[in-house]
Scaffold this motif. Structure first.
Motif, PDB file in Angstrom:
ATOM      1  N   TYR A  89       0.840  -1.200   0.000  1.00 23.67           N
ATOM      2  CA  TYR A  89       0.000   0.000   0.000  1.00 23.67           C
ATOM      3  C   TYR A  89       0.877   1.254   0.000  1.00 23.67           C
ATOM      4  CZ  TYR A  89      -3.019   3.707   1.684  1.00 23.67           C
ATOM      5  OH  TYR A  89      -3.676   4.906   1.819  1.00 23.67           O
ATOM      6  N   ASP A  90       1.890   1.285   0.859  1.00 26.70           N
ATOM      7  CA  ASP A  90       2.796   2.439   0.911  1.00 26.70           C
ATOM      8  C   ASP A  90       3.512   2.643  -0.419  1.00 26.70           C
ATOM      9  OD1 ASP A  90       2.087   2.965   3.553  1.00 26.70           O
ATOM     10  OD2 ASP A  90       3.827   1.922   4.403  1.00 26.70           O
ATOM     11  N   ALA A  91       3.934   1.556  -1.049  1.00 23.01           N
ATOM     12  CA  ALA A  91       4.597   1.657  -2.354  1.00 23.01           C
ATOM     13  C   ALA A  91       3.640   2.211  -3.399  1.00 23.01           C
ATOM     14  CB  ALA A  91       5.122   0.289  -2.786  1.00 23.01           C
ATOM     15  N   ALA A  92       2.399   1.739  -3.389  1.00 19.70           N
ATOM     16  CA  ALA A  92       1.403   2.220  -4.347  1.00 19.70           C
ATOM     17  C   ALA A  92       1.121   3.707  -4.140  1.00 19.70           C
ATOM     18  CB  ALA A  92       0.123   1.410  -4.226  1.00 19.70           C
ATOM     19  N   CYS A  93       1.124   4.164  -2.896  1.00 17.01           N
ATOM     20  CA  CYS A  93       0.899   5.587  -2.601  1.00 17.01           C
ATOM     21  C   CYS A  93       2.026   6.458  -3.154  1.00 17.01           C
ATOM     22  CB  CYS A  93       0.763   5.815  -1.096  1.00 17.01           C
ATOM     23  SG  CYS A  93      -0.784   5.207  -0.404  1.00 17.01           S
ATOM     24  N   LYS A  94       3.201   5.871  -3.315  1.00 17.16           N
ATOM     25  CA  LYS A  94       4.350   6.593  -3.867  1.00 17.16           C
ATOM     26  C   LYS A  94       4.416   6.471  -5.382  1.00 17.16           C
ATOM     27  CE  LYS A  94       7.078   5.775   0.259  1.00 17.16           C
ATOM     28  NZ  LYS A  94       8.141   4.944   0.845  1.00 17.16           N
ATOM     29  N   GLY A  95       3.438   5.791  -5.969  1.00 18.99           N
ATOM     30  CA  GLY A  95       3.404   5.631  -7.416  1.00 18.99           C
ATOM     31  C   GLY A  95       4.152   4.418  -7.920  1.00 18.99           C
ATOM     32  N   GLU A  96       4.661   3.602  -7.005  1.00 14.22           N
ATOM     33  CA  GLU A  96       5.377   2.394  -7.404  1.00 14.22           C
ATOM     34  C   GLU A  96       4.378   1.259  -7.611  1.00 14.22           C
ATOM     35  OE1 GLU A  96       8.141   1.676  -4.233  1.00 14.22           O
ATOM     36  OE2 GLU A  96       8.933   3.709  -4.352  1.00 14.22           O
ATOM     37  N   VAL A  97       4.772   0.273  -8.395  1.00 13.62           N
ATOM     38  CA  VAL A  97       3.934  -0.894  -8.608  1.00 13.62           C
ATOM     39  C   VAL A  97       4.236  -1.898  -7.511  1.00 13.62           C
ATOM     40  CG1 VAL A  97       3.354  -2.778 -10.168  1.00 13.62           C
ATOM     41  CG2 VAL A  97       3.919  -0.523 -11.104  1.00 13.62           C
ATOM     42  N   PRO A  98       3.257  -2.198  -6.669  1.00 17.99           N
ATOM     43  CA  PRO A  98       3.498  -3.154  -5.586  1.00 17.99           C
ATOM     44  C   PRO A  98       3.861  -4.527  -6.142  1.00 17.99           C
ATOM     45  CG  PRO A  98       1.449  -1.973  -5.234  1.00 17.99           C
ATOM     46  CD  PRO A  98       1.917  -1.654  -6.622  1.00 17.99           C
ATOM     47  N   THR A  99       4.840  -5.154  -5.528  1.00 14.38           N
ATOM     48  CA  THR A  99       5.316  -6.440  -6.035  1.00 14.38           C
ATOM     49  C   THR A  99       4.498  -7.610  -5.525  1.00 14.38           C
ATOM     50  OG1 THR A  99       6.885  -6.557  -4.209  1.00 14.38           O
ATOM     51  CG2 THR A  99       7.689  -5.634  -6.275  1.00 14.38           C
ATOM     52  N   ASN A 100       3.803  -7.437  -4.409  1.00 15.93           N
ATOM     53  CA  ASN A 100       3.120  -8.582  -3.806  1.00 15.93           C
ATOM     54  C   ASN A 100       1.615  -8.585  -3.931  1.00 15.93           C
ATOM     55  OD1 ASN A 100       5.428  -9.960  -2.732  1.00 15.93           O
ATOM     56  ND2 ASN A 100       5.604  -8.307  -1.271  1.00 15.93           N
ATOM     57  N   PHE A 101       1.006  -7.558  -4.490  1.00 22.21           N
ATOM     58  CA  PHE A 101      -0.457  -7.611  -4.635  1.00 22.21           C
ATOM     59  C   PHE A 101      -0.777  -8.808  -5.503  1.00 22.21           C
ATOM     60  CE2 PHE A 101      -1.385  -2.964  -3.665  1.00 22.21           C
ATOM     61  CZ  PHE A 101      -2.123  -3.250  -2.530  1.00 22.21           C
ATOM     62  N   ARG A 102      -1.579  -9.700  -4.955  1.00 23.20           N
ATOM     63  CA  ARG A 102      -1.980 -10.898  -5.709  1.00 23.20           C
ATOM     64  C   ARG A 102      -3.488 -11.002  -5.636  1.00 23.20           C
ATOM     65  NH1 ARG A 102       2.403 -12.855  -2.638  1.00 23.20           N
ATOM     66  NH2 ARG A 102       4.226 -13.114  -3.944  1.00 23.20           N
ATOM     67  N   PHE A 103      -4.090 -11.199  -6.774  1.00 19.30           N
ATOM     68  CA  PHE A 103      -5.543 -11.320  -6.816  1.00 19.30           C
ATOM     69  C   PHE A 103      -5.890 -12.725  -7.292  1.00 19.30           C
ATOM     70  CE2 PHE A 103      -4.546  -6.857  -7.537  1.00 19.30           C
ATOM     71  CZ  PHE A 103      -5.169  -6.313  -6.436  1.00 19.30           C
ATOM     72  N   THR A 104      -6.770 -13.389  -6.546  1.00 16.30           N
ATOM     73  CA  THR A 104      -7.146 -14.761  -6.874  1.00 16.30           C
ATOM     74  C   THR A 104      -8.317 -14.787  -7.827  1.00 16.30           C
ATOM     75  OG1 THR A 104      -8.586 -14.839  -4.926  1.00 16.30           O
ATOM     76  CG2 THR A 104      -6.325 -15.661  -4.675  1.00 16.30           C
TER      77      THR A 104
END
Length: 104
Positions: free
Chosen positions: A89-104
């Motif tokens: 979430y913090d990475a996404a707020c900085k405009g970075e692409v989160p590496t661990n977001f996983r959607f089933t």
């Protein structure tokens, strides 16, 4: 004012909100898409798709919370089940692409 000059702005929602929802809660337009709306949308989507939400919250409720209140209410209760969520979430707020977001 932006909507009155460019009504199709409401058709450009990239976070899954219906135009009528945005129009009724125009305060949403004052928040950054990249810095607040999109990260929270993806965090909520992650929680929902992984069965971690007890109930659905309205997007207005999710978006209006301060950052600290949002984390306390939606991120911190799931530290054990999703230890990477706050970092993503913090990475996404900085405009970075989160590496661990996983959607089933």
């Amino acid at each position: 004012m932006a909507v009155s000059k460019f009504p199709t702005l409401l058709n450009r929602s990239k976070v899954g909100l219906e135009p009528v929802h945005i129009a009724q809660r125009s305060v949403i337009l004052g928040h950054s898409l990249e810095g607040r709306l999109r990260p929270r949308y993806y965090a909520m989507k992650f929680l929902k798709e992984n069965g971690l939400l007890k109930r659905d919250s309205s997007y207005y409720t999710v978006f209006k919370e301060s950052d600290m209140a949002f984390k306390k209410k939606f991120i911190h209760p799931h530290k054990e089940a999703a230890p990477h969520l706050e970092k993503d979430y913090d990475a996404a707020c900085k405009g970075e692409v989160p590496t661990n977001f996983r959607f089933t």
